[in-house]
Motif scaffolding. Structure first.
Motif, PDB file in Angstrom:
ATOM      1  N   HIS A 199     -47.110 -99.249 -44.770  1.00 45.64           N
ATOM      2  CA  HIS A 199     -47.440 -99.401 -43.362  1.00 45.64           C
ATOM      3  C   HIS A 199     -48.936 -99.444 -43.094  1.00 45.64           C
ATOM      4  CE1 HIS A 199     -48.307 -95.097 -43.087  1.00 45.64           C
ATOM      5  NE2 HIS A 199     -47.185 -94.885 -43.723  1.00 45.64           N
ATOM      6  N   GLY A 200     -49.769 -99.113 -44.082  1.00 45.80           N
ATOM      7  CA  GLY A 200     -51.215 -99.292 -43.963  1.00 45.80           C
ATOM      8  C   GLY A 200     -51.983 -98.198 -43.250  1.00 45.80           C
ATOM      9  N   SER A 201     -51.388 -97.046 -43.008  1.00 42.16           N
ATOM     10  CA  SER A 201     -52.140 -95.972 -42.366  1.00 42.16           C
ATOM     11  C   SER A 201     -53.305 -95.543 -43.255  1.00 42.16           C
ATOM     12  CB  SER A 201     -51.243 -94.759 -42.097  1.00 42.16           C
ATOM     13  OG  SER A 201     -50.333 -95.039 -41.068  1.00 42.16           O
ATOM     14  N   ARG A 202     -54.430 -95.241 -42.615  1.00 38.95           N
ATOM     15  CA  ARG A 202     -55.614 -94.744 -43.320  1.00 38.95           C
ATOM     16  C   ARG A 202     -56.186 -93.588 -42.532  1.00 38.95           C
ATOM     17  NH1 ARG A 202     -59.297 -99.604 -45.328  1.00 38.95           N
ATOM     18  NH2 ARG A 202     -60.318 -97.798 -46.187  1.00 38.95           N
ATOM     19  N   PHE A 203     -56.804 -92.654 -43.262  1.00 35.91           N
ATOM     20  CA  PHE A 203     -57.334 -91.446 -42.657  1.00 35.91           C
ATOM     21  C   PHE A 203     -58.770 -91.245 -43.109  1.00 35.91           C
ATOM     22  CE2 PHE A 203     -52.800 -91.101 -43.187  1.00 35.91           C
ATOM     23  CZ  PHE A 203     -52.352 -90.565 -41.992  1.00 35.91           C
ATOM     24  N   ASN A 204     -59.582 -90.647 -42.254  1.00 36.59           N
ATOM     25  CA  ASN A 204     -60.947 -90.282 -42.624  1.00 36.59           C
ATOM     26  C   ASN A 204     -60.886 -89.074 -43.559  1.00 36.59           C
ATOM     27  OD1 ASN A 204     -62.266 -92.247 -40.899  1.00 36.59           O
ATOM     28  ND2 ASN A 204     -61.499 -90.996 -39.203  1.00 36.59           N
ATOM     29  N   ALA A 205     -61.986 -88.789 -44.232  1.00 40.58           N
ATOM     30  CA  ALA A 205     -62.027 -87.682 -45.194  1.00 40.58           C
ATOM     31  C   ALA A 205     -61.674 -86.342 -44.552  1.00 40.58           C
ATOM     32  CB  ALA A 205     -63.402 -87.595 -45.860  1.00 40.58           C
ATOM     33  N   ASP A 206     -61.933 -86.197 -43.254  1.00 37.08           N
ATOM     34  CA  ASP A 206     -61.593 -84.939 -42.570  1.00 37.08           C
ATOM     35  C   ASP A 206     -60.127 -84.880 -42.141  1.00 37.08           C
ATOM     36  OD1 ASP A 206     -61.456 -86.660 -40.386  1.00 37.08           O
ATOM     37  OD2 ASP A 206     -62.986 -85.622 -39.219  1.00 37.08           O
ATOM     38  N   GLY A 207     -59.360 -85.927 -42.430  1.00 41.45           N
ATOM     39  CA  GLY A 207     -57.942 -85.959 -42.103  1.00 41.45           C
ATOM     40  C   GLY A 207     -57.604 -86.664 -40.806  1.00 41.45           C
ATOM     41  N   SER A 208     -58.599 -87.000 -39.999  1.00 39.74           N
ATOM     42  CA  SER A 208     -58.327 -87.696 -38.736  1.00 39.74           C
ATOM     43  C   SER A 208     -57.864 -89.121 -39.018  1.00 39.74           C
ATOM     44  CB  SER A 208     -59.560 -87.687 -37.836  1.00 39.74           C
ATOM     45  OG  SER A 208     -60.640 -88.362 -38.458  1.00 39.74           O
ATOM     46  N   VAL A 209     -57.074 -89.672 -38.104  1.00 36.73           N
ATOM     47  CA  VAL A 209     -56.514 -91.013 -38.274  1.00 36.73           C
ATOM     48  C   VAL A 209     -57.611 -92.053 -38.103  1.00 36.73           C
ATOM     49  CG1 VAL A 209     -54.865 -92.712 -37.375  1.00 36.73           C
ATOM     50  CG2 VAL A 209     -54.245 -90.280 -37.441  1.00 36.73           C
ATOM     51  N   SER A 210     -57.690 -92.989 -39.046  1.00 35.66           N
ATOM     52  CA  SER A 210     -58.625 -94.101 -38.964  1.00 35.66           C
ATOM     53  C   SER A 210     -57.879 -95.361 -38.523  1.00 35.66           C
ATOM     54  CB  SER A 210     -59.284 -94.333 -40.321  1.00 35.66           C
ATOM     55  OG  SER A 210     -60.035 -95.518 -40.319  1.00 35.66           O
ATOM     56  N   ASN A 211     -56.749 -95.650 -39.172  1.00 36.80           N
ATOM     57  CA  ASN A 211     -55.912 -96.807 -38.845  1.00 36.80           C
ATOM     58  C   ASN A 211     -54.463 -96.351 -38.788  1.00 36.80           C
ATOM     59  OD1 ASN A 211     -58.326 -97.768 -40.290  1.00 36.80           O
ATOM     60  ND2 ASN A 211     -57.421 -99.771 -40.039  1.00 36.80           N
ATOM     61  N   GLY A 212     -53.751 -96.773 -37.756  1.00 39.59           N
ATOM     62  CA  GLY A 212     -52.326 -96.456 -37.619  1.00 39.59           C
ATOM     63  C   GLY A 212     -51.492 -97.337 -38.501  1.00 39.59           C
ATOM     64  N   PRO A 213     -50.221 -97.148 -38.430  1.00 35.84           N
ATOM     65  CA  PRO A 213     -49.451 -96.628 -37.314  1.00 35.84           C
ATOM     66  C   PRO A 213     -49.402 -95.104 -37.195  1.00 35.84           C
ATOM     67  CG  PRO A 213     -47.954 -97.354 -39.013  1.00 35.84           C
ATOM     68  CD  PRO A 213     -49.334 -97.710 -39.463  1.00 35.84           C
ATOM     69  N   ALA A 214     -49.896 -94.356 -38.162  1.00 31.08           N
ATOM     70  CA  ALA A 214     -49.925 -92.893 -38.012  1.00 31.08           C
ATOM     71  C   ALA A 214     -50.745 -92.541 -36.774  1.00 31.08           C
ATOM     72  CB  ALA A 214     -50.523 -92.237 -39.252  1.00 31.08           C
ATOM     73  N   THR A 215     -50.311 -91.533 -36.051  1.00 33.06           N
ATOM     74  CA  THR A 215     -51.034 -91.092 -34.856  1.00 33.06           C
ATOM     75  C   THR A 215     -51.464 -89.633 -34.956  1.00 33.06           C
ATOM     76  OG1 THR A 215     -48.962 -90.513 -33.752  1.00 33.06           O
ATOM     77  CG2 THR A 215     -49.840 -92.725 -33.347  1.00 33.06           C
ATOM     78  N   THR A 216     -50.976 -88.939 -35.965  1.00 30.85           N
ATOM     79  CA  THR A 216     -51.266 -87.517 -36.135  1.00 30.85           C
ATOM     80  C   THR A 216     -52.156 -87.308 -37.353  1.00 30.85           C
ATOM     81  OG1 THR A 216     -49.094 -87.007 -35.219  1.00 30.85           O
ATOM     82  CG2 THR A 216     -50.195 -85.249 -36.424  1.00 30.85           C
ATOM     83  N   ALA A 217     -53.184 -86.469 -37.198  1.00 25.06           N
ATOM     84  CA  ALA A 217     -54.115 -86.166 -38.293  1.00 25.06           C
ATOM     85  C   ALA A 217     -53.404 -85.418 -39.414  1.00 25.06           C
ATOM     86  CB  ALA A 217     -55.281 -85.340 -37.764  1.00 25.06           C
ATOM     87  N   LEU A 218     -53.988 -85.471 -40.592  1.00 19.17           N
ATOM     88  CA  LEU A 218     -53.484 -84.724 -41.742  1.00 19.17           C
ATOM     89  C   LEU A 218     -53.850 -83.252 -41.580  1.00 19.17           C
ATOM     90  CD1 LEU A 218     -54.748 -87.166 -44.528  1.00 19.17           C
ATOM     91  CD2 LEU A 218     -52.413 -86.999 -43.618  1.00 19.17           C
TER      92      LEU A 218
END
Length: 148
Positions: free
Chosen positions: A114-133
């Protein structure tokens, strides 16, 4: 085969296919399933998710390790907790295991696609994820880093 029988059979087949498709999509959402093996490294300290020897692992800025349900990234020089980011390795969109860290982004594995990506701090960079790690605490004693 009579036209009426044919249409009835096709209608039932379509209904079954649609129901299967809905059931397959219902797994999504932003609630990952818990990691069944949060710490493959046996450790006598309860609450410890990962232990790393900084003399041999994640030595350079940009190095990362995915193990024990944790993505550990060295984000700065120096062996201090602020030089590291530790987040869950489970994608918040579909529960897949995150696959790597590249270009400053944590990437969701190809198993989800699905292509979700997150910043190193866990915040969402690209969805479809909407919740931080989920973030974990990093502690350092000498050259041993512990993620809790």
């Amino acid at each position: 085969m009579e036209r009426r029988d044919f249409l009835s059979t096709m209608g039932m087949t379509l209904a079954i296919a649609c129901a299967g498709g809905i059931a397959a999509c219902s797994k999504g959402g932003d609630s990952p399933e818990p990691d069944p093996n949060p710490n493959p490294n046996p450790n006598p300290n309860p609450g410890t998710r990962l232990t790393v020897n900084l003399n041999s692992q994640v030595q350079n800025v940009g190095d990362y390790l995915i193990s024990g349900g944790v993505v550990l990234i060295r984000i700065a020089a120096g062996n201090v907790p602020a030089s590291f980011s530790a987040v869950t390795s489970t994608c918040t969109h579909q529960g897949c295991t995150l696959s790597g860290y590249s270009g400053g982004k944590i990437e969701c594995g190809s198993s989800c696609g699905h292509g979700s990506r997150f910043n190193a701090d866990g915040s969402v960079s690209n969805g479809p994820a909407t919740t931080a790690l989920a973030k974990y605490t990093v502690e350092i004693s000498g050259t041993t880093l512990t993620v809790k």
